[in-house]
Design an enzyme around this catalytic site. Structure first.
Site, PDB file in Angstrom:
ATOM      1  N   CYS A 119       0.867  -1.181   0.000  1.00 35.87           N
ATOM      2  CA  CYS A 119       0.000   0.000   0.000  1.00 35.87           C
ATOM      3  C   CYS A 119       0.909   1.239   0.000  1.00 35.87           C
ATOM      4  CB  CYS A 119      -0.919   0.007   1.217  1.00 35.87           C
ATOM      5  SG  CYS A 119      -0.049   0.184   2.790  1.00 35.87           S
ATOM      6  N   GLU A 158       0.700  -1.987  15.805  1.00 39.31           N
ATOM      7  CA  GLU A 158      -0.162  -0.831  15.538  1.00 39.31           C
ATOM      8  C   GLU A 158      -1.227  -0.655  16.613  1.00 39.31           C
ATOM      9  OE1 GLU A 158      -3.507   0.703  12.383  1.00 39.31           O
ATOM     10  OE2 GLU A 158      -1.954  -0.630  11.601  1.00 39.31           O
TER      11      GLU A 158
END
Length: 206
Positions: free
Chosen positions: A12, A133
């Protein structure tokens, strides 16, 4: 033999950005000690390439990172997944040069949970408890609860509707909630955030 190719594959844009910044860091600091707090992304070849560029990875044991080897003036790269508030504060106090490659979409989630905290909402974070994360996101939150999937979300919903057991709830989410979490008080006002690598459609269902 039938081979199926995905319509889209690769990194990405947030990951592409992080990797490019990490490579550029070594070119910008050719002689300094460079550390990275986690794997830049979950891609062995990219991480091996960084090791070949003499970028060292912070070691961790039982989920606890050892920063004793990092010295004042060292360069430290924060990966695409980000880093916790506590880690960033420690590195700042140590006088490190911080290269923050955190994906902007991850930062956007941090802003969301900070808004939850400001308005005394509990952040329901759709993610994996031990993922870098989610650890970072929860560090920016006030009161939070991490749910892995729709099954866990349904379990929480049942509790909100008065069909749950408090002791069982606390045991189930003991490692997935903020310190002192009280399901009888902290599920009254809630907001939702997510680990950006989770399925968006599932987050919406949650």
């Amino acid at each position: 033999l039938r081979v199926k190719l995905a319509e889209a594959f690769g990194f990405c844009w947030g990951v592409e950005r992080a990797v490019a910044m990490a490579y550029e860091t070594r070119r910008h600091y050719p002689n300094e000690s460079i550390w990275i707090t986690n794997a830049i992304i979950h891609n062995p070849s990219v991480n091996d390439h960084l090791r070949n560029m003499n970028v060292r990875f912070i070691s961790a044991e039982n989920g606890i990172k050892d920063y004793t080897c990092v010295e004042e003036g060292d360069v430290v790269i924060l990966p695409a997944f980000g880093a916790t508030v506590q880690e960033m504060q420690l590195l700042h106090e140590r006088g490190c040069h911080i290269i923050d490659t955190t994906c902007p979409w991850v930062s956007k989630v941090w802003h969301t949970v900070e808004k939850h905290k400001k308005h005394t909402f509990t952040s329901i974070i759709h993610g994996k408890v031990k993922h870098e994360e989610t650890l970072a996101t929860s560090s920016f939150a006030g009161t939070y609860l991490v749910v892995l999937d729709l099954e866990e979300a349904q379990y929480v919903a049942e509790y909100i509707l008065g069909r749950g057991n408090r002791d069982e709830f606390l045991k189930r989410f003991s490692k997935a909630s903020s310190p002192g979490f009280d399901p009888d008080l902290d599920l009254d006002r809630i907001g939702v955030a997510n680990q950006t690598t989770m399925l968006k459609s599932e987050t919406e269902e949650i």
